[in-house]
Enzyme design. Structure first.
Site, PDB file in Angstrom:
ATOM      1  NE  ARG A  75      -3.897  -2.252   0.695  1.00  0.00           N
ATOM      2  CZ  ARG A  75      -4.065  -3.558   0.992  1.00  0.00           C
ATOM      3  NH1 ARG A  75      -3.445  -4.117   1.987  1.00  0.00           N
ATOM      4  NH2 ARG A  75      -4.859  -4.306   0.262  1.00  0.00           N
ATOM      5  CG  ASP A 106     -12.930  -0.979  -6.947  1.00  0.00           C
ATOM      6  OD1 ASP A 106     -12.793  -1.161  -8.171  1.00  0.00           O
ATOM      7  OD2 ASP A 106     -13.956  -1.310  -6.316  1.00  0.00           O
ATOM      8  CB  THR A 128      -9.269  -8.591  -5.830  1.00  0.00           C
ATOM      9  OG1 THR A 128      -9.900  -9.000  -4.611  1.00  0.00           O
ATOM     10  CG2 THR A 128     -10.350  -8.119  -6.773  1.00  0.00           C
ATOM     11  CG  ASP A 130     -11.624  -9.849  -1.730  1.00  0.00           C
ATOM     12  OD1 ASP A 130     -11.340 -10.925  -1.186  1.00  0.00           O
ATOM     13  OD2 ASP A 130     -11.098  -8.758  -1.416  1.00  0.00           O
ATOM     14  CG  ASP A 132     -14.013  -6.624  -4.053  1.00  0.00           C
ATOM     15  OD1 ASP A 132     -13.145  -6.758  -4.941  1.00  0.00           O
ATOM     16  OD2 ASP A 132     -13.772  -6.090  -2.961  1.00  0.00           O
ATOM     17  NE  ARG A 174     -10.741  -5.660   0.029  1.00  0.00           N
ATOM     18  CZ  ARG A 174     -10.046  -4.685  -0.520  1.00  0.00           C
ATOM     19  NH1 ARG A 174      -9.675  -3.660   0.195  1.00  0.00           N
ATOM     20  NH2 ARG A 174      -9.711  -4.722  -1.780  1.00  0.00           N
TER      21      ARG A 174
HETATM   22  P1  ADP Z   1      -6.853  -2.535  -3.929  1.00  0.00           P
HETATM   23  O1  ADP Z   1      -6.197  -2.037  -5.171  1.00  0.00           O
HETATM   24  O2  ADP Z   1      -6.707  -4.012  -3.762  1.00  0.00           O
HETATM   25  O3  ADP Z   1      -8.275  -2.041  -3.783  1.00  0.00           O
HETATM   26  P2  ADP Z   1      -5.982  -0.597  -1.879  1.00  0.00           P
HETATM   27  O4  ADP Z   1      -7.326   0.004  -1.675  1.00  0.00           O
HETATM   28  O5  ADP Z   1      -5.173  -0.887  -0.673  1.00  0.00           O
HETATM   29  O6  ADP Z   1      -6.006  -1.974  -2.684  1.00  0.00           O
HETATM   30  O7  ADP Z   1      -5.157   0.399  -2.804  1.00  0.00           O
HETATM   31  C1  ADP Z   1      -3.848   0.116  -3.215  1.00  0.00           C
HETATM   32  C2  ADP Z   1      -3.058   1.404  -3.394  1.00  0.00           C
HETATM   33  O8  ADP Z   1      -3.664   2.207  -4.426  1.00  0.00           O
HETATM   34  C3  ADP Z   1      -3.004   2.335  -2.193  1.00  0.00           C
HETATM   35  O9  ADP Z   1      -2.027   1.989  -1.250  1.00  0.00           O
HETATM   36  C4  ADP Z   1      -2.670   3.664  -2.854  1.00  0.00           C
HETATM   37  O10 ADP Z   1      -1.316   3.749  -3.201  1.00  0.00           O
HETATM   38  C5  ADP Z   1      -3.499   3.600  -4.134  1.00  0.00           C
HETATM   39  N1  ADP Z   1      -4.807   4.223  -3.888  1.00  0.00           N
HETATM   40  C6  ADP Z   1      -5.860   3.735  -3.203  1.00  0.00           C
HETATM   41  N2  ADP Z   1      -6.887   4.627  -3.131  1.00  0.00           N
HETATM   42  C7  ADP Z   1      -6.458   5.719  -3.776  1.00  0.00           C
HETATM   43  C8  ADP Z   1      -7.024   7.020  -4.048  1.00  0.00           C
HETATM   44  N3  ADP Z   1      -8.239   7.355  -3.612  1.00  0.00           N
HETATM   45  N4  ADP Z   1      -6.280   7.899  -4.756  1.00  0.00           N
HETATM   46  C9  ADP Z   1      -5.043   7.570  -5.196  1.00  0.00           C
HETATM   47  N5  ADP Z   1      -4.444   6.396  -4.961  1.00  0.00           N
HETATM   48  C10 ADP Z   1      -5.122   5.475  -4.274  1.00  0.00           C
END
Ligand code: ADP
Length: 323
Positions: A75, A106, A128, A130, A132, A174
């Protein structure tokens, strides 16, 4: 946006089996089309601190069969700040990266959208366990996770059957119940608790177990999706009301690992190639989606607005099977 000569690929957010197969496809498609592909380490962190390597067709040898992600995932809260995104864009400019393929969920796509808004072409690939992501019917890793959970629950069933117990199994997902529903059907669960559907514990679990015992059923499997909460309370209730020994098992992170299934490898390969072709065709701020078994691409902003429910008829069928 100009011609694409150099692209970067990254994995971000939670890992999923098949991410390596997608990376491999991006690298090999780049080689095929004669463009340079760079591997960005640890999600958006690598773009901020320049932790980036050149990848050629040979650097992805053998990875199609491996779970996890060879580029690591992490992250990156800094990327969500104006300063962080400026650093990331600066790295792209410095290295001449014209396009980024971001593999994740997302959150990862929100990051890709921000890069696109700063003039870097981006395409997201859904990965993912999930499943989702609303814009796509399929995400890389889902099939493997279903198979892994199914294998574990089949093993639990053997011992539950011998001792005439009830197994309460917590599966990941999740806030979504897709994994729980598929695994529950595949394993012949007595009941499946998912966050999308209200379940009457008395009628849908306790009564089913009582009826099952009358019908000479020796053991029971109850699936609890992560988004519903802990299985402990459910197990306590089953014990108290039916007298059956109920044991809780949390499958946990084993669901995220393992060699990807053929289904995941094939989708990941197709999606990786589709994303590279999309960038070369001048597309940006898009996410690759599976709709009715076909690949399409959808605007990231539109994709993020969509909602996804579990398949209602699948849920009904699962209930019919539990007699
Ligand atoms: P996933 O991609 O599995 O949904 P995360 O929600 O943890 O996982 O998001 C992964 C990474 O994407 C975050 O650590 C961040 O670097 C980036 N990210 C997430 N949300 C945002 C956002 N609103 N704006 C910009 N970058 C984001």
């Amino acid at each position: 946006m100009g011609k694409i000569n150099r692209i970067g690929v990254l994995t971000s957010g939670g890992d999923a089996p098949g991410m390596n197969a997608a990376i491999r496809a991006v690298v090999r498609a780049s080689a095929y089309y004669g463009i340079t592909c760079l591997g960005i380490h640890r999600g958006y962190n690598g773009l901020i601190n320049g932790d980036i390597v050149t990848m050629d067709a040979r650097s992805v040898n053998g990875v199609i069969a491996r779970g996890g992600t060879m580029l690591y995932t992490a992250r990156c809260p800094e990327f969500m700040t104006e300063e962080g995104i400026k650093k990331a864009v600066g790295t792209c400019k410095y290295l001449g990266i014209d396009g980024i393929i971001a593999i994740g969920g997302d959150g990862t796509f929100r990051g890709a959208r921000d890069l696109a808004n700063h003039g870097i072409s981006t395409i997201g690939i859904p990965a993912t366990i999930d499943n989702d992501i609303a814009s796509t019917q399929y995400s890389i890793g889902f099939d493997t996770a279903c198979n892994t959970a199914q294998d574990a629950i089949d093993k639990l069933r053997d011992t539950m059957q011998s001792h005439e117990r009830c197994s309460v199994v917590e599966v990941m997902g999740r806030n979504a119940g897709h994994l729980a529903l598929h695994v529950g059907i595949a394993c012949g669960a007595t009941a499946i608790l998912v966050p999308e559907k209200e379940l009457d514990v008395e009628k849908d679990i306790i009564e089913k177990i009582r009826q099952g015992r009358i019908n000479k059923r020796s053991h029971f499997i109850i699936i609890v999706a992560e988004g519903v909460g802990s299985g402990v309370e459910v197990a306590e209730k089953i014990k108290a009301e039916t007298g059956i020994d109920a044991r809780v098992t949390t499958l946990g992170h084993i669901q995220r690992g393992g060699s990807p299934s053929a289904t995941d490898r094939v989708w990941a390969t197709r999606m990786g190639e589709f994303a590279v072709s999309g960038l070369l065709a001048g597309k940006s701020n898009r996410v690759v989606c599976v709709v009715n078994n076909e690949l399409i691409d959808v605007d990231i902003n539109e994709a993020l607005q969509m909602n996804k429910d579990i398949q209602g008829e699948l849920y009904q069928t699962s209930k019919m099977m539990a007699v």
